[in-house]
Design a protein around this motif. Structure first.
Motif, short mmCIF file in Angstrom:
data_model
loop_
_atom_site.label_atom_id
_atom_site.label_comp_id
_atom_site.label_asym_id
_atom_site.label_seq_id
_atom_site.Cartn_x
_atom_site.Cartn_y
_atom_site.Cartn_z
N LEU A 1 0.82 -1.21 0.00
CA LEU A 1 0.00 0.00 0.00
C LEU A 1 0.86 1.26 0.00
O LEU A 1 0.55 2.24 -0.69
N LYS A 2 1.94 1.24 0.76
CA LYS A 2 2.84 2.40 0.79
C LYS A 2 3.48 2.61 -0.58
O LYS A 2 3.57 3.74 -1.07
N LEU A 3 3.93 1.53 -1.19
CA LEU A 3 4.53 1.64 -2.53
C LEU A 3 3.50 2.11 -3.55
O LEU A 3 3.81 2.94 -4.42
N ASN A 4 2.28 1.59 -3.46
CA ASN A 4 1.22 2.04 -4.37
C ASN A 4 0.96 3.53 -4.22
O ASN A 4 0.77 4.23 -5.21
N GLU A 5 0.98 4.02 -2.98
CA GLU A 5 0.78 5.44 -2.75
C GLU A 5 1.92 6.26 -3.37
O GLU A 5 1.68 7.29 -3.99
N LEU A 6 3.14 5.79 -3.22
CA LEU A 6 4.28 6.51 -3.82
C LEU A 6 4.17 6.53 -5.35
O LEU A 6 4.41 7.56 -5.97
N ILE A 7 3.80 5.40 -5.92
CA ILE A 7 3.66 5.34 -7.38
C ILE A 7 2.54 6.26 -7.83
O ILE A 7 2.70 7.04 -8.78
#
Length: 157
Positions: free
Chosen positions: A81-87
């Motif tokens: 979820l954190k990576l998705n938010e960054l992307i």
């Protein structure tokens, strides 16, 4: 999420994973093995003496597999979820990377090959800070080559 909102099992799993991953837990486990070993001569290395450690370690290992898996699943979901938010929040990033963990192995292999090609393109660049997105990698590379043909380091010898 506040700690009070977590269910009992989740709180226990988090506590148990943190506790068993500590130096104290290792020292306690090591101490149990030492005590067990020292008591071997007292009990004549009997079958019961061996069964105690085998049964104890098997039960603990069996239960820990589930606790650790629960915690890892939660941590993995949070990281995704954190990576998705960054992307999603980065203008230059490809949104196609959001939720790629749902792709099958063949699709992930295709993406891996793309990034290998992207790496090859980056190695050809003179500027180590130059980056490419998935959608623009080849276009950017070719455009840069066209624009910099007049520079000495791009001329054919």
């Amino acid at each position: 999420m506040p700690a009070g909102k977590k269910n009992l099992f989740e709180r226990f799993a988090n506590w148990a994973t943190n506790a068993t991953g500590s130096s104290t837990a290792f020292i306690v486990a090591f101490g149990v093995i030492i005590v067990w070993g020292i008591t071997g001569p007292i009990f004549g290395y009997s079958d019961t003496w061996q069964l105690v450690i085998n049964t104890g370690t098997t039960i603990i290992t069996f239960l820990m597999v589930f606790l650790i898996q629960k915690t890892q699943n939660k941590d993995s979901k949070a990281i995704h979820l954190k990576l998705n938010e960054l992307i999603a929040s980065h203008q230059g990033a490809s949104n196609r990377m959001v939720d790629i963990e749902d792709l099958n192995e063949e699709e992930l292999d295709k993406l891996h090959k793309f990034y290998e090609q992207l790496s090859d393109l980056a190695e050809k660049e003179d500027d180590i800070l130059c980056t490419h997105s998935i959608d623009a990698a080849n276009d950017n590379h070719n455009t840069k080559l066209e624009l910099t043909k007049h520079y000495h380091h791009h001329k054919k010898k």
